[in-house]
Design a protein around this motif. Structure first.
Motif, short mmCIF file in Angstrom:
data_model
loop_
_atom_site.label_atom_id
_atom_site.label_comp_id
_atom_site.label_asym_id
_atom_site.label_seq_id
_atom_site.Cartn_x
_atom_site.Cartn_y
_atom_site.Cartn_z
N PHE A 164 8.06 -10.13 0.19
CA PHE A 164 7.38 -9.28 1.17
C PHE A 164 5.95 -8.92 0.73
CE2 PHE A 164 11.74 -8.24 2.73
CZ PHE A 164 11.53 -8.63 4.06
N GLN A 165 5.67 -9.10 -0.56
CA GLN A 165 4.31 -8.89 -1.05
C GLN A 165 3.48 -10.16 -0.98
OE1 GLN A 165 4.92 -7.26 -5.01
NE2 GLN A 165 5.03 -5.16 -4.25
N ARG A 166 3.98 -11.18 -0.26
CA ARG A 166 3.28 -12.44 0.00
C ARG A 166 3.26 -13.37 -1.22
NH1 ARG A 166 3.81 -9.46 3.80
NH2 ARG A 166 2.17 -8.77 5.24
N LYS A 167 4.02 -13.07 -2.25
CA LYS A 167 4.13 -13.99 -3.38
C LYS A 167 5.33 -14.88 -3.10
CE LYS A 167 1.98 -10.71 -6.55
NZ LYS A 167 2.13 -9.85 -7.75
N TYR A 168 5.11 -15.78 -2.15
CA TYR A 168 6.21 -16.50 -1.55
C TYR A 168 6.93 -17.44 -2.52
CZ TYR A 168 4.13 -14.84 2.80
OH TYR A 168 3.63 -14.06 3.80
N VAL A 169 6.18 -18.17 -3.33
CA VAL A 169 6.82 -19.15 -4.22
C VAL A 169 7.62 -18.46 -5.31
CG1 VAL A 169 6.44 -21.04 -5.83
CG2 VAL A 169 5.06 -20.89 -3.75
N LEU A 170 6.97 -17.57 -6.06
CA LEU A 170 7.67 -16.86 -7.13
C LEU A 170 8.79 -16.00 -6.57
CD1 LEU A 170 7.95 -16.03 -10.07
CD2 LEU A 170 6.18 -14.28 -9.69
N SER A 202 14.40 -3.96 3.36
CA SER A 202 13.80 -4.84 4.38
C SER A 202 13.25 -4.03 5.54
CB SER A 202 14.85 -5.84 4.88
OG SER A 202 15.31 -6.65 3.83
N GLY A 203 13.97 -2.98 5.92
CA GLY A 203 13.50 -2.12 7.00
C GLY A 203 12.13 -1.52 6.70
N TYR A 204 11.93 -1.16 5.45
CA TYR A 204 10.63 -0.60 5.02
C TYR A 204 9.52 -1.63 5.19
CZ TYR A 204 6.98 0.66 1.64
OH TYR A 204 5.78 0.91 1.02
N PHE A 205 9.73 -2.84 4.72
CA PHE A 205 8.69 -3.86 4.80
C PHE A 205 8.49 -4.35 6.24
CE2 PHE A 205 9.55 -4.32 0.19
CZ PHE A 205 8.23 -4.18 -0.25
N ILE A 206 9.56 -4.38 7.02
CA ILE A 206 9.41 -4.73 8.44
C ILE A 206 8.50 -3.72 9.14
CG2 ILE A 206 10.63 -4.88 10.65
CD1 ILE A 206 13.03 -6.00 9.06
N TYR A 207 8.73 -2.46 8.85
CA TYR A 207 7.90 -1.40 9.43
C TYR A 207 6.43 -1.58 9.06
CZ TYR A 207 5.66 3.18 9.78
OH TYR A 207 4.77 4.20 10.05
N LEU A 208 6.16 -1.87 7.78
CA LEU A 208 4.78 -2.06 7.33
C LEU A 208 4.13 -3.25 8.03
CD1 LEU A 208 4.97 -1.46 3.47
CD2 LEU A 208 4.25 0.14 5.24
N ASP A 209 4.84 -4.36 8.13
CA ASP A 209 4.26 -5.56 8.75
C ASP A 209 4.07 -5.38 10.25
OD1 ASP A 209 3.98 -6.92 6.41
OD2 ASP A 209 5.81 -8.09 6.61
N LEU A 210 5.02 -4.73 10.90
CA LEU A 210 4.87 -4.49 12.33
C LEU A 210 3.70 -3.53 12.60
CD1 LEU A 210 8.58 -4.17 13.54
CD2 LEU A 210 7.03 -6.10 13.85
N ALA A 212 1.07 -3.20 10.77
CA ALA A 212 -0.19 -3.92 10.50
C ALA A 212 -0.34 -5.15 11.39
CB ALA A 212 -0.24 -4.31 9.04
N LYS A 213 0.67 -5.40 12.25
CA LYS A 213 0.68 -6.57 13.14
C LYS A 213 0.61 -7.88 12.36
CE LYS A 213 -1.32 -4.03 17.03
NZ LYS A 213 -2.40 -3.97 18.06
N GLU A 214 1.28 -7.89 11.20
CA GLU A 214 1.35 -9.10 10.37
C GLU A 214 2.61 -9.88 10.74
OE1 GLU A 214 -0.75 -10.24 8.24
OE2 GLU A 214 -2.12 -8.58 7.84
N TYR A 215 2.64 -10.37 11.98
CA TYR A 215 3.84 -11.02 12.49
C TYR A 215 4.12 -12.35 11.78
CZ TYR A 215 2.85 -7.64 16.18
OH TYR A 215 2.57 -6.49 16.87
N ASN A 216 3.08 -13.13 11.56
CA ASN A 216 3.27 -14.43 10.90
C ASN A 216 3.81 -14.25 9.49
OD1 ASN A 216 2.39 -15.87 13.11
ND2 ASN A 216 0.26 -15.93 12.42
N ALA A 217 3.26 -13.27 8.76
CA ALA A 217 3.72 -13.00 7.40
C ALA A 217 5.18 -12.56 7.40
CB ALA A 217 2.84 -11.96 6.74
#
Length: 810
Positions: A164-170, A202-210, A212-217
């Motif tokens: 969820f911090q965008r460090k997708y590979v690791l 997950s609910g916490y990170f979903i809230y942050l992305d929604l 910030a409108k970071e739908y793709n992420a």
């Protein structure tokens, strides 16, 4: 050099974890092993499986030494292509139980690093997590699978956070392997509780992305987590599929019976009753022993000293000093709501204090995720003491009613609070002095206020335990009065103890604010106080005295004269140990027993015991081929009784009684002759016994005998003039056992509620039963494919990160 400097602190921390693990369990260095009560029972249950594996070099997947017969899927069965298990073995390279303690430390250290905690604080935080009293006591009693699953929880959480911090590979790779290891640990209740926390996270990170409108992420994160989850499940497919298959057969599945053993109507289709699920419910007031260890008496076997009221009482009764001192080493001082407690679930007063500090000063919103997880776990652990939530979860949340001992969800709290504590400690040293002082006195005021409130509330408690009436009747009022006096002493003493540790830690932080000590010195002192607080409590319950020679662990049961007498009979029969009933694996170690010890017993065998055997219906023992019953006389001496009416390994019956439902099967068992009659549920198994309704003369004049016995293979020879119905004293298990007559597969079907039967043509025939579970073959294929997928992703991830690193250097 840069690489060495980068990894040196982590290597030092890992070396420290190894040292601490071995020092805490130092008898392992002397070749000793910890005596774990649950593992003793497991050893009894798995004896036949392990012996067969050693001699035949194949996996049986079935044992007849417990409950009349059951799959070994939850008894340490070894599956093909278990590469995740090999990785786990490599991580647990230390002697047991030091290996699990090391794993606690390692996983939590990784989580704290992901949360950007520096290595020194992360080191002390990991030690504090691993020394949480509940995590130590489960190692003491042998809940190894539970400890195993808990140890991998922080790694899974760390992987989720990285994704969820965008460090997708690791993050993706860590989630993939950590989740696979978590599932491989094979304690699905702990994994289920982890999922509840992951939903909150997950609910916490979903809230942050929604927000910030970071739908793709967000979609990318869930895509990566989904792939990781699918492959992790796939890499454990054999165990998962086999366990799911067995679950329906076990006490975790739904009961077909609509009435209880006493004849009353059953209000639930679950084989596990509400009372059974919530038997171990944490008391609401008892929750305070999370921060004051023996507030509610500690344990059911608490060691008191010669300064205790109980010791004085015993001396007053004329008991010699030595005997009195020995007597008070195991007193039932626990007076909480749970039936049995081996130790308080103490998380540490210093951990709690630093966690409160984090709530005041740490500005990272993720702290509320860990706070929410802790609160949710605490509320759910109350079980029947907070029915409005518990009833909802049991009735409506999928699979929640599959697990008992709801108090064990506190492991989530025991994970969350050390995280908050180290977050608070890290943030404290980044603040201005004025803010540090304000946060320090506020946190101290909250914790001291709580301790004082508990101290002045002492008169509100009765200090009476659930078994005090028994002690009153057995030992008299003086004994109970002394017991209560000691409970009150423990209450006050541990409140003072907790207050003392807060004074120490607050004093260190105050000295730092006043520039009297350096930052690293303050961190080390706080860390040492935090760890010492837990260490001193842990050692009361798990210490060197719990270790014995390796031989005593590997062969925990000693053959008695009764066992030796029975074993002179080299035939194939079953044994029933009355004292053990269905809750001891001692008999299983030496004999083929109808008893055993397991968290998920074969449901119909358990029901047969509850509805029939416990009511002295001896016909059940006959049809199960129980030839010997181990009983105890008035002096406590065991003796064997021969059952002359045991039916043998197989027999022919003359009549079939048809019923339409399980209720009728069970009721008909009340009074029937199993040697002449077979009870068949035609409504459920019509296709397997198509001619059941046809009236025909079944031949009972022939012979049938067992010639070859192996756990997973049975061979009989029969001789009859005409067609006959053979009943076998073996447990019917539809998913795996196949029947063959003269090499040709044929249908067999359940009779008499638990046994198996088949139609035998006239003449001489060879009958074979082979345990050939398709679930193992299918699961192994999925496991292999998933493992290859994991390997390819690992290689791809390493290549991608290396390529990205080279580009950044250019």
């Amino acid at each position: 050099m840069k690489i060495i400097n980068k990894f040196y602190p982590h290597a030092l921390a890992i070396f420290g974890f190894v040292v601490v693990s071995l020092l805490y369990f130092y008898p392992v260095l002397q070749g000793k092993q910890i005596f774990q009560s649950d593992i003793v029972q497991y050893t009894g249950m798995a004896k036949e499986q392990n012996d067969f594996r050693a001699t035949d070099h194949v996996e049986p997947y079935w044992t007849n030494s417990a409950f009349g017969g059951m799959p070994t899927y939850q008894l340490g069965a070894k599956y093909p292509h278990d590469y995740i298990g090999a990785i786990d073995d490599a991580l647990r390279f230390l002697p047991r139980p030091a290996d699990y303690l090391f794993l606690y430390f390692l996983g939590f250290y990784g989580l704290l690093l992901v949360l950007r905690i520096d290595p020194l604080k992360a080191f002390f935080g990991a030690i504090a997590f691993g020394f949480s009293t509940y995590l130590i006591i489960i190692l003491g009693v042998g809940h190894n699978a539970k400890a195993h699953a808990i140890a991998y929880m922080p790694m899974v959480i760390a992987g989720f956070i990285l994704v969820f911090q965008r460090k997708y590979v690791l993050g993706g790779l860590l989630t993939l392997f950590a989740t696979a290891l978590e599932i491989n640990a094979n304690h699905f209740q702990m994994t289920y509780y982890l999922l509840i926390f992951l939903l909150i996270l997950s609910g916490y990170f979903i809230y942050l992305d929604l927000k910030a409108k970071e739908y793709n992420a967000l979609f990318k994160s869930f895509g990566i987590l989904s792939v990781a989850g699918i492959l992790a499940i796939g890499a454990n497919a054999t165990n998962l599929m086999a366990t799911a298959e067995y679950a329906d057969f076990s006490t975790r599945g739904k009961s077909e019976l609509s009435f209880n053993p006493d004849g009353s109507k059953s209000t639930s289709s679950s084989a596990m009753t509400y009372d059974y699920i919530t038997e171990y419910s944490y008391g609401i007031a008892e929750s305070f022993n999370l921060i004051v260890p023996r507030l509610f008496g500690g344990s059911n076997h608490e060691a008191l000293g010669t300064d205790s009221s109980m010791y004085e009482f015993m001396i007053g009764q004329g008991v010699p000093e030595g005997q009195a001192a020995d007597f008070v080493t195991g007193m039932p001082t626990y007076w909480g709501d749970q039936p049995i407690v081996a130790a308080p679930a103490y998380i540490g007063i210093v951990v709690f204090f630093l966690g409160i500090l984090a709530l005041f000063i740490d500005e990272r919103k993720i702290k509320y995720v860990f706070l929410s997880g802790a609160i949710a776990a605490l509320i759910l652990s109350w079980g029947k003491n907070f029915p409005i939530i518990t009833d909802f979860f049991i009735d409506h949340v999928p699979m929640y009613n599959k697990f008992r001992a709801v108090s064990s969800i506190q492991v989530i709290l025991e994970l969350c609070f050390p995280v908050l504590a180290i977050m608070g400690l890290q943030t404290f040293f980044k603040l201005e002095k004025e803010i540090q002082w304000k946060a320090l006195w506020q946190s101290a005021a909250v914790v001291f206020g709580l301790i004082l409130a508990l101290f002045f509330s002492k008169s509100m408690f009765s200090f009476s335990g659930a078994n005090d009436a028994y002690y009153l009747e057995s030992y008299g009022p003086g004994f109970v009065d002394a017991l209560k006096a000691d409970r009150m002493t423990l209450y006050s003493a541990d409140l003072l103890r907790s207050g003392f540790f807060i004074v120490l830690v607050a004093g260190v932080l105050w000295l730092f604010i006043k520039n009297r000590i350096a930052q690293n010195a303050a961190i080390i002192l706080v860390g040492l106080f935090m760890v010492s607080d837990l260490f001193l409590v842990d050692k009361k319950y798990v210490s060197a005295k719990d270790f014995v020679s390796g031989r005593d662990v590997e062969a925990p049961f000693q053959e008695t004269a009764v066992d030796a007498e029975i074993l002179k009979d080299t035939g194939h029969y079953r044994v029933f140990e009355v004292n053990g009933n269905l809750s001891s694996a001692r008999a299983s170690y030496f004999h083929k027993s109808i008893g055993g010890y397991h968290a998920a017993k074969p449901r119909r065998v358990q029901q047969l015991f509850d509805y029939q055997i416990s009511k002295n219906n001896l016909e059940m023992l006959n049809m199960l081929n129980v030839k010997y019953v181990i009983q105890t006389d008035k002096e406590g001496k065991e003796f064997p009784t021969i059952n002359p009416d045991a039916n043998g390994n197989a027999w022919f019956v003359s009549d079939v009684k048809l019923v339409n439902k399980a209720d009728d099967e069970m009721r008909m068992l009340d009074k029937f002759d199993s040697k002449k009659i077979a009870i068949f549920n035609i409504n459920r198994y019509r296709s397997k016994f198509k001619n059941a309704q046809l009236k025909k003369n079944l031949d009972t004049t022939g012979t049938i005998q067992l010639n070859v016995y192996k756990p997973n293979y049975l061979k009989y020879t029969s001789a009859t003039k005409n067609e006959a119905l053979a009943v076998f004293s073996e447990i019917y298990y539809e998913n795996g056992w196949n029947a063959y007559i003269d090499g040709e597969k044929t249908d067999h079907f359940p009779v008499d509620y638990v046994l198996r039967a088949l139609i035998v043509p006239g003449g001489e025939h060879t009958i074979e039963f082979k345990f050939e579970p398709e679930v193992i073959k299918t699961g192994s294929t999925i496991t292999f494919i998933s493992s290859v997928g994991m390997l390819l992703l690992l290689i791809g991830g390493i290549y991608y990160e290396r390529k990205k690193g080279l580009k950044s250097e250019v």
